[in-house]
Enzyme design. Structure first.
Site, mmCIF file in Angstrom:
data_model
loop_
_atom_site.group_PDB
_atom_site.id
_atom_site.type_symbol
_atom_site.label_atom_id
_atom_site.label_comp_id
_atom_site.label_asym_id
_atom_site.label_seq_id
_atom_site.Cartn_x
_atom_site.Cartn_y
_atom_site.Cartn_z
ATOM 1 N N HIS A 115 -13.464 7.568 -25.393
ATOM 2 C CA HIS A 115 -12.925 7.419 -26.762
ATOM 3 C C HIS A 115 -11.499 6.856 -26.751
ATOM 4 O O HIS A 115 -10.715 7.147 -27.649
ATOM 5 C CB HIS A 115 -12.929 8.754 -27.511
ATOM 6 C CG HIS A 115 -14.215 9.521 -27.385
ATOM 7 N ND1 HIS A 115 -15.280 9.338 -28.222
ATOM 8 C CD2 HIS A 115 -14.610 10.456 -26.473
ATOM 9 C CE1 HIS A 115 -16.269 10.139 -27.861
ATOM 10 N NE2 HIS A 115 -15.898 10.820 -26.783
ATOM 11 N N SER A 131 5.941 -17.023 -28.008
ATOM 12 C CA SER A 131 5.884 -17.127 -29.463
ATOM 13 C C SER A 131 6.926 -18.140 -29.924
ATOM 14 O O SER A 131 7.989 -18.265 -29.325
ATOM 15 C CB SER A 131 6.176 -15.752 -30.073
ATOM 16 O OG SER A 131 6.682 -15.902 -31.393
ATOM 17 N N LYS A 165 8.526 -12.471 -26.763
ATOM 18 C CA LYS A 165 7.080 -12.344 -26.628
ATOM 19 C C LYS A 165 6.524 -13.003 -25.376
ATOM 20 O O LYS A 165 6.933 -14.091 -24.974
ATOM 21 C CB LYS A 165 6.385 -12.966 -27.839
ATOM 22 C CG LYS A 165 6.333 -12.069 -29.046
ATOM 23 C CD LYS A 165 5.590 -10.787 -28.751
ATOM 24 C CE LYS A 165 5.078 -10.145 -30.016
ATOM 25 N NZ LYS A 165 3.891 -10.778 -30.535
ATOM 26 N N GLU A 186 -7.315 -12.963 -24.770
ATOM 27 C CA GLU A 186 -7.731 -12.969 -26.177
ATOM 28 C C GLU A 186 -8.732 -14.097 -26.458
ATOM 29 O O GLU A 186 -9.716 -13.919 -27.184
ATOM 30 C CB GLU A 186 -6.506 -13.117 -27.094
ATOM 31 C CG GLU A 186 -5.634 -11.867 -27.100
ATOM 32 C CD GLU A 186 -4.305 -12.080 -27.819
ATOM 33 O OE1 GLU A 186 -4.163 -13.061 -28.570
ATOM 34 O OE2 GLU A 186 -3.395 -11.257 -27.615
#
Ligand code: ARG
Length: 468
Positions: free
Chosen positions: A156, A277, A283, A290
Site C-alpha cells: 500500500h 526546467s 529542477k 515519465e
C-alpha cells in the site's frame, strides 16, 4: 499512379481513393523482407521447373541490384507506387524487362504481405528478446552488488517489512524473464511460412512450400492457405507481450520516480538521463522514466486497435488487415526505444544506500519480527500481534521506535521481553533471517542469483535462430 491491376478497369482511380488505399508510405519499411521473400520464391520456382535457371538468375540479379541501390541511396523507393510489392516488381521490370514479369507467378500480394510482415515481426521478436536480456544483465549486476543494501519493503506504499535492493530488483528480474519466455513462445508459434498460400486457395503451380519455408529459415509451411493470408494472431500475441513489457517498465519507472523524489532520495538519476526546467533552476526531472510510463498507453492502444480491427473480418484476406502495419511498427519502435533508454538510465543511476537503510529502520518495519520474537518466547501469535500493536501505539505517542525503547519500557508491556530482543529486531536480523528461497536473506539471494546467472548465459533467440 503506378499499380499492378489496371486490366479490368475502364476509368482511372480517383486520386483520393488512390491515396487512401495506398500503403507505400508505411510498408516501405518491409522493403528488405519483400526482396528476401521474392528471392526465395524465384529460387523455388526454378527448382520446380516453373522458371528456367537463366530466368531465375536474371531475376535474382535484378533484385540484388535494386536492394543495393536502395541501400546505397542511389535510387529512392517510389512513393507513387501503391505499395512496396508494386515498387519492387515495377523496378525489376524496368531493369530486366519481360523476365521480371514472371516474378509474381504462383503468388498473390496476400501471401506476399503475410510473409513480409512475418519476417519483419520475427526479427523484432528476437530484437526485443535481446534488449530484454541487456536489461536483465544490468538488473542482475545491481542485485549482486546490493545483497546487503537494506531498504524498506512496501505494501500500500506504506513501509511494511525490511528487505534489500537486491531482493527488490529481483522481482523485476522475474517479470522481464517471463517477458523473454513470451517472446520465445511467440517466435516458435509464428515461425511458419505463409508463402504459397496465393490469394487464399493456394495455386495450381507445383510449388514446393517446404523448400521456400526452409530457404527463409521457417520451421515449415503454414497448413491452411485461407488462414495463412488472414491470420494476424501472431501480431496480436506480440502486441500483448509488448504491452506486458511496457506495464513492467511502467511500474519500475513509477518506483524510480518515487525513489528519485526529494522526499525519498533513495536514488539519483544520472544527469545524462535527466532534464531541467525552463523556469525553476533547481529542477532535475526524471523525464525518461515519465516518458516510458506515458508511452505504455500507446502500446496498449495498438493491441486494442488490432484486436478491434480483426474482430469482424470474414475469411480470408480483407483490406482492413492493412491496418496492422502502422500500429505494429509504432509499438515495436516504442518498446525498443523504451527498453534501450530504460536500461541506460538504470545502469547509470546511483543508490543512496544510507538513506535507504535509514528509511528501513523507521516506520516500524521490524514490528512483525518483534511479534515473532514473542512467539519464540511462548506467546501465541495473535496475542503477540496485539502486544506489539500496543507497543507501536506507545512509540507513536513518544516519537520513538521499538528498538530505541529501554528494556524496562518493553517489559512494562510484556514480561517476555529480554535483553536479546534488540538483536532479534535489528535490521540485519530482520533481513538475514528470511532465508527461505525467494526471500531477501543473503544466502537465499545468492542461490537465486546463481540460478539467474546460468539462465542469462543461455543463448538468446537471435543466437539460437541465425536466419540472416
Ligand atoms: N498493402 C496490402 C496490405 O498491407 C497488401 C496486400 C494487398 N492485397 C490486396 N488484395 N489488395 O495488406
Amino acid at each position: 499512379m503506378a499499380q499492378l491491376w489496371g486490366g479490368r478497369f475502364t476509368k482511372e482511380t480517383d486520386r483520393l481513393v488512390y491515396d487512401f488505399n495506398a500503403s507505400i508510405g508505411f510498408d516501405r519499411r518491409l522493403f528488405h523482407e519483400d526482396i528476401e521473400g521474392s528471392m526465395a520464391h524465384v529460387t523455388m520456382l526454378a527448382k520446380q521447373g516453373i522458371l528456367t535457371e537463366g530466368e531465375r538468375d536474371e531475376i535474382l540479379e535484378g533484385l540484388t541490384g535494386i536492394r543495393q541501390d536502395v541501400d546505397a541511396g542511389t535510387i529512392e523507393i517510389d512513393e507513387g507506387c501503391e505499395d512496396i510489392h508494386s515498387f519492387a516488381e515495377a523496378e525489376l521490370i524496368r531493369r530486366i524487362g519481360d523476365t521480371g514479369k514472371k516474378l509474381h507467378t504462383g503468388r498473390s500480394r496476400n501471401d506476399q504481405v503475410a510473409l513480409d510482415m512475418r519476417l519483419y515481426t520475427r526479427k523484432h521478436v528476437a530484437e526485443v528478446d535481446g534488449l530484454l536480456k541487456d536489461l536483465l544483465a544490468v538488473i542482475l549486476a545491481a542485485m549482486e552488488e546490493n545483497i546487503g543494501t537494506y531498504m524498506p519493503g512496501f505494501t500500500h506504499l506504506q513501509k511494511a517489512q525490511p528487505t534489500t535492493l537486491a531482493h527488490h530488483y529481483g522481482a523485476y528480474f522475474e517479470m522481464f524473464r517471463r517477458d523473454r519466455q513470451r517472446m520465445a513462445d511467440i517466435y516458435e508459434r509464428m515461425n511458419y511460412c505463409p508463402l504459397g498460400a496465393g490469394a487464399l486457395a493456394g495455386t495450381t503451380y507445383p510449388l514446393d512450400r517446404d523448400y521456400t519455408a526452409s530457404l527463409l529459415g521457417f520451421a515449415g509451411p503454414t497448413l491452411n492457405s485461407m488462414d495463412s493470408v488472414s491470420d494476424r494472431d501472431y501480431l496480436i500475441e506480440f502486441l500483448a507481450a509488448l504491452s506486458t513489457v511496457m506495464m513492467h517498465l511502467s511500474r519500475f519507472s513509477e518506483e524510480i520516480i518515487i525513489w528519485n523524489s526529494n522526499e525519498y532520495q533513495f536514488v539519483e538519476i544520472d544527469d545524462a538521463y535527466s532534464t531541467g526546467s525552463s523556469i525553476m533552476p533547481q529542477k532535475k526531472n526524471p523525464d525518461i522514466a515519465e516518458l516510458v510510463r506515458g508511452k505504455t498507453g500507446r502500446v496498449y492502444g495498438a493491441l486494442m486497435s488490432l484486436l478491434t480491427t480483426m474482430k469482424g473480418i470474414p475469411l480470408a484476406y480483407n483490406k482492413d488487415m492493412q491496418e496492422d502495419k502502422e500500429l505494429t511498427f509504432d509499438a515495436i519502435d516504442t518498446v525498443e526505444d523504451c527498453l534501450a533508454l530504460f536500461t541506460g538510465m538504470l545502469r547509470t543511476m546511483r543508490f543512496r544506500k544510507e538513506r535507504m537503510a535509514e528509511s528501513a529502520m523507521n516506520g516500524f518495519t521490524n514490528a512483525t519480527d518483534a511479534a515473532d520474537y514473542l512467539v519464540g518466547k511462548g506467546v501465541p501469535f495473535r496475542d503477540a500481534h496485539g502486544i506489539i500493536g500496543r507497543l507501536v501505539l506507545y512509540c507513536v505517542d513518544k516519537g520513538s521506535s521499538i528498538d530505541r525503547l529501554s528494556l524496562e519500557e518493553l517489559q512494562r508491556i510484556s514480561d517476555k521481553f529480554e535483553a536479546d530482543i534488540y538483536d532479534a529486531i535489528s535490521l540485519k536480523t530482520c533481513v538475514e533471517k528470511r532465508l527461505t528461497i525467494g526471500g531477501p536473506g543473503a544466502e537465499a539471494m545468492r542461490t537465486v542469483i546463481e540460478k539467474q546467472k546460468s539462465y542469462l548465459a543461455e543463448e538468446s533467440l537471435a543466437e539460437r535462430n541465425k536466419t540472416e
